[in-house]
Design a protein around this motif. Structure first.
Motif: not given
Length: 145
Positions: A60-85
């Motif tokens: 968080g100190r390095r740069r702001p993050w996008n929740a959908w990008v972060r979701l794909k990193k921590v839960a790759p199985e939910l990548s389609e959901w992340a892309d959809y939203f």
């Protein structure tokens, strides 16, 4: 048994409350935007559960993050959901800005149903029992007949 952080529970509670607000929203743009926010809160719950707090603080100190990008990193199985939203973010912004042409009633209803389904997927991913859906029938469905 794995204990979930309080932040995760807080986000899940907020997602449930926000989804309930979307279901009863009177206008179409609000219904869409509020449902999208509920999905963001559900994503944040899973991110909070699967991210090391020290790592999250330094990221968080390095740069702001996008929740959908972060979701794909921590839960790759939910990548389609992340892309959809993520694809609906511009419509949400337009709806929040007051555009009455940003989304149709059908799109708003679909967003509510999908946010509801996504919340259930997140709950199950966390080892919790999925909430009981309140998203059907939606306001539009009741008004059309």
């Amino acid at each position: 048994m794995h204990l979930l952080p309080a932040t995760t529970h807080n986000y899940l509670f907020r997602a449930t409350e926000t989804l309930a607000e979307a279901i009863v929203a009177d206008d179409v743009p609000s219904r869409y935007a509020i449902a999208h926010v509920a999905a963001l809160q559900a994503a944040a719950a899973l991110i909070a559960a699967r991210t090391d707090p020290v790592e999250a603080a330094s990221a968080g100190r390095r740069r702001p993050w996008n929740a959908w990008v972060r979701l794909k990193k921590v839960a790759p199985e939910l990548s389609e959901w992340a892309d959809y939203f993520a694809a609906g973010a511009a419509k949400r912004a337009a709806a929040e800005a007051g555009s009455i042409r940003a989304v149709t009633a059908e799109e708003a209803d679909e967003q509510v149903r999908d946010a509801d389904r996504f919340l259930a997927v997140v709950e199950e991913s966390l080892g919790l029992m999925a909430h009981t859906s309140a998203a059907t029938p939606l306001r539009h469905d009741r008004l059309v007949g």
